[in-house]
Design a protein around this motif. Sequence first.
Motif, PDB file in Angstrom:
ATOM      1  N   ARG A 242      16.401 -36.782  14.887  1.00 54.24           N
ATOM      2  CA  ARG A 242      17.703 -36.148  15.139  1.00 54.24           C
ATOM      3  C   ARG A 242      18.269 -35.508  13.875  1.00 54.24           C
ATOM      4  O   ARG A 242      18.698 -34.356  13.890  1.00 54.24           O
ATOM      5  N   GLN A 243      18.246 -36.248  12.778  1.00 54.26           N
ATOM      6  CA  GLN A 243      18.822 -35.737  11.531  1.00 54.26           C
ATOM      7  C   GLN A 243      18.066 -34.510  11.010  1.00 54.26           C
ATOM      8  O   GLN A 243      18.674 -33.545  10.536  1.00 54.26           O
ATOM      9  N   VAL A 244      16.743 -34.538  11.083  1.00 54.56           N
ATOM     10  CA  VAL A 244      15.927 -33.424  10.589  1.00 54.56           C
ATOM     11  C   VAL A 244      16.174 -32.169  11.420  1.00 54.56           C
ATOM     12  O   VAL A 244      16.358 -31.078  10.881  1.00 54.56           O
ATOM     13  N   VAL A 245      16.188 -32.306  12.735  1.00 53.67           N
ATOM     14  CA  VAL A 245      16.428 -31.148  13.608  1.00 53.67           C
ATOM     15  C   VAL A 245      17.834 -30.593  13.387  1.00 53.67           C
ATOM     16  O   VAL A 245      18.025 -29.374  13.295  1.00 53.67           O
ATOM     17  N   GLU A 246      18.820 -31.464  13.263  1.00 51.02           N
ATOM     18  CA  GLU A 246      20.191 -30.996  13.039  1.00 51.02           C
ATOM     19  C   GLU A 246      20.328 -30.300  11.684  1.00 51.02           C
ATOM     20  O   GLU A 246      21.020 -29.281  11.573  1.00 51.02           O
ATOM     21  N   LEU A 247      19.682 -30.833  10.653  1.00 53.14           N
ATOM     22  CA  LEU A 247      19.702 -30.200   9.333  1.00 53.14           C
ATOM     23  C   LEU A 247      19.083 -28.803   9.407  1.00 53.14           C
ATOM     24  O   LEU A 247      19.651 -27.825   8.929  1.00 53.14           O
ATOM     25  N   TYR A 248      17.923 -28.704  10.025  1.00 54.96           N
ATOM     26  CA  TYR A 248      17.221 -27.434  10.175  1.00 54.96           C
ATOM     27  C   TYR A 248      18.065 -26.433  10.967  1.00 54.96           C
ATOM     28  O   TYR A 248      18.243 -25.282  10.548  1.00 54.96           O
ATOM     29  N   ASP A 249      18.591 -26.861  12.097  1.00 58.39           N
ATOM     30  CA  ASP A 249      19.401 -25.971  12.927  1.00 58.39           C
ATOM     31  C   ASP A 249      20.621 -25.459  12.169  1.00 58.39           C
ATOM     32  O   ASP A 249      20.987 -24.286  12.279  1.00 58.39           O
ATOM     33  N   GLU A 250      21.250 -26.323  11.385  1.00 60.50           N
ATOM     34  CA  GLU A 250      22.424 -25.901  10.628  1.00 60.50           C
ATOM     35  C   GLU A 250      22.043 -24.909   9.529  1.00 60.50           C
ATOM     36  O   GLU A 250      22.762 -23.939   9.287  1.00 60.50           O
ATOM     37  N   LEU A 251      20.915 -25.127   8.870  1.00 56.65           N
ATOM     38  CA  LEU A 251      20.449 -24.166   7.864  1.00 56.65           C
ATOM     39  C   LEU A 251      20.237 -22.785   8.482  1.00 56.65           C
ATOM     40  O   LEU A 251      20.654 -21.770   7.918  1.00 56.65           O
ATOM     41  N   LEU A 252      19.585 -22.747   9.648  1.00 52.43           N
ATOM     42  CA  LEU A 252      19.343 -21.470  10.320  1.00 52.43           C
ATOM     43  C   LEU A 252      20.648 -20.818  10.765  1.00 52.43           C
ATOM     44  O   LEU A 252      20.853 -19.621  10.558  1.00 52.43           O
ATOM     45  N   ARG A 253      21.536 -21.606  11.340  1.00 57.19           N
ATOM     46  CA  ARG A 253      22.810 -21.067  11.827  1.00 57.19           C
ATOM     47  C   ARG A 253      23.660 -20.512  10.688  1.00 57.19           C
ATOM     48  O   ARG A 253      24.138 -19.377  10.744  1.00 57.19           O
ATOM     49  N   ARG A 254      23.811 -21.294   9.629  1.00 58.47           N
ATOM     50  CA  ARG A 254      24.687 -20.871   8.525  1.00 58.47           C
ATOM     51  C   ARG A 254      24.132 -19.679   7.751  1.00 58.47           C
ATOM     52  O   ARG A 254      24.883 -18.956   7.110  1.00 58.47           O
ATOM     53  N   ASN A 255      22.819 -19.483   7.819  1.00 54.09           N
ATOM     54  CA  ASN A 255      22.202 -18.357   7.110  1.00 54.09           C
ATOM     55  C   ASN A 255      21.784 -17.226   8.050  1.00 54.09           C
ATOM     56  O   ASN A 255      21.153 -16.271   7.621  1.00 54.09           O
ATOM     57  N   GLN A 256      22.143 -17.361   9.330  1.00 54.83           N
ATOM     58  CA  GLN A 256      21.780 -16.358  10.336  1.00 54.83           C
ATOM     59  C   GLN A 256      20.294 -16.008  10.210  1.00 54.83           C
ATOM     60  O   GLN A 256      19.906 -14.846  10.143  1.00 54.83           O
ATOM     61  N   LEU A 257      19.483 -17.050  10.167  1.00 52.55           N
ATOM     62  CA  LEU A 257      18.060 -16.920   9.908  1.00 52.55           C
ATOM     63  C   LEU A 257      17.250 -17.084  11.186  1.00 52.55           C
ATOM     64  O   LEU A 257      17.241 -18.160  11.781  1.00 52.55           O
ATOM     65  N   PRO A 258      16.542 -16.029  11.599  1.00 48.86           N
ATOM     66  CA  PRO A 258      15.631 -16.196  12.738  1.00 48.86           C
ATOM     67  C   PRO A 258      14.364 -16.921  12.293  1.00 48.86           C
ATOM     68  O   PRO A 258      13.885 -16.732  11.172  1.00 48.86           O
ATOM     69  N   GLU A 259      13.825 -17.754  13.162  1.00 51.80           N
ATOM     70  CA  GLU A 259      12.619 -18.508  12.802  1.00 51.80           C
ATOM     71  C   GLU A 259      11.470 -17.596  12.393  1.00 51.80           C
ATOM     72  O   GLU A 259      10.649 -17.980  11.575  1.00 51.80           O
ATOM     73  N   ALA A 260      11.408 -16.404  12.924  1.00 57.48           N
ATOM     74  CA  ALA A 260      10.321 -15.475  12.601  1.00 57.48           C
ATOM     75  C   ALA A 260      10.308 -15.095  11.113  1.00 57.48           C
ATOM     76  O   ALA A 260       9.275 -14.665  10.593  1.00 57.48           O
ATOM     77  N   ASP A 261      11.425 -15.269  10.416  1.00 59.27           N
ATOM     78  CA  ASP A 261      11.507 -14.927   8.993  1.00 59.27           C
ATOM     79  C   ASP A 261      11.233 -16.113   8.074  1.00 59.27           C
ATOM     80  O   ASP A 261      11.383 -16.011   6.860  1.00 59.27           O
ATOM     81  N   ILE A 262      10.827 -17.240   8.649  1.00 54.67           N
ATOM     82  CA  ILE A 262      10.483 -18.421   7.848  1.00 54.67           C
ATOM     83  C   ILE A 262       8.996 -18.375   7.524  1.00 54.67           C
ATOM     84  O   ILE A 262       8.163 -18.145   8.386  1.00 54.67           O
ATOM     85  N   VAL A 263       8.682 -18.597   6.239  1.00 55.54           N
ATOM     86  CA  VAL A 263       7.298 -18.602   5.775  1.00 55.54           C
ATOM     87  C   VAL A 263       6.741 -20.020   5.805  1.00 55.54           C
ATOM     88  O   VAL A 263       5.677 -20.277   6.370  1.00 55.54           O
ATOM     89  N   SER A 264       7.449 -20.946   5.170  1.00 58.49           N
ATOM     90  CA  SER A 264       6.985 -22.322   5.103  1.00 58.49           C
ATOM     91  C   SER A 264       8.161 -23.251   4.838  1.00 58.49           C
ATOM     92  O   SER A 264       9.224 -22.821   4.394  1.00 58.49           O
ATOM     93  N   ILE A 265       7.914 -24.535   5.108  1.00 61.13           N
ATOM     94  CA  ILE A 265       8.940 -25.556   4.906  1.00 61.13           C
ATOM     95  C   ILE A 265       8.285 -26.762   4.246  1.00 61.13           C
ATOM     96  O   ILE A 265       7.249 -27.243   4.701  1.00 61.13           O
ATOM     97  N   ILE A 266       8.906 -27.219   3.168  1.00 66.63           N
ATOM     98  CA  ILE A 266       8.449 -28.428   2.481  1.00 66.63           C
ATOM     99  C   ILE A 266       9.536 -29.490   2.626  1.00 66.63           C
ATOM    100  O   ILE A 266      10.716 -29.221   2.389  1.00 66.63           O
ATOM    101  N   PHE A 267       9.119 -30.669   3.034  1.00 65.40           N
ATOM    102  CA  PHE A 267      10.007 -31.825   3.105  1.00 65.40           C
ATOM    103  C   PHE A 267       9.615 -32.808   2.017  1.00 65.40           C
ATOM    104  O   PHE A 267       8.431 -32.969   1.731  1.00 65.40           O
ATOM    105  N   SER A 268      10.596 -33.491   1.448  1.00 66.36           N
ATOM    106  CA  SER A 268      10.303 -34.683   0.657  1.00 66.36           C
ATOM    107  C   SER A 268      11.106 -35.822   1.266  1.00 66.36           C
ATOM    108  O   SER A 268      12.189 -35.617   1.813  1.00 66.36           O
ATOM    109  N   VAL A 269      10.535 -37.016   1.180  1.00 64.23           N
ATOM    110  CA  VAL A 269      11.107 -38.191   1.834  1.00 64.23           C
ATOM    111  C   VAL A 269      11.097 -39.342   0.843  1.00 64.23           C
ATOM    112  O   VAL A 269      10.083 -39.585   0.178  1.00 64.23           O
ATOM    113  N   THR A 270      12.209 -40.060   0.753  1.00 63.66           N
ATOM    114  CA  THR A 270      12.215 -41.238  -0.104  1.00 63.66           C
ATOM    115  C   THR A 270      11.298 -42.300   0.497  1.00 63.66           C
ATOM    116  O   THR A 270      11.054 -42.314   1.707  1.00 63.66           O
TER     117      THR A 270
END
Length: 122
Positions: free
Chosen positions: A25-53
């Motif tokens: 839930r937290q990861v999807v909400e974080l991702y969705d908010e990043l896209l919404r706030r930056n008006q970013l379509p998924e087609a313009d994403i190249v790659s995503i790196i996560f780090s986890v404690t």
Amino acid sequence: MNGHKRLFGLRGACQCLNEEKDISRQVVELYDELLRRNQLPEADIVSIIFSVTDDLDAKNPAAALRQGGRAGEASLFAVQEARIRGGLERTVRILVHCYLDEDQEIAHVYRNGAEVLRPDRK
């Protein structure tokens, strides 16, 4: 807007309980908010790196994002965060490499307790 795009790195983080459901839930909400706030379509994403404690081992955030129906075409990668004394626990960080208009003001997203990592970004 001048119509020219350049590569950006969008940052974000969230804290999670060490439970599959909450990490998802937290990861999807974080991702969705990043896209919404930056008006970013998924087609313009190249790659995503996560780090986890190291205290979050119930779910891989890359798998959580894919299973949430997001980032279908992007390359995803997850690594364990370096253990730093006094570091924020139960944290997933994200770095989204994407193309945006070169003059766009970008928004990074820190939520659910991770705001303390970047008090300058409130």
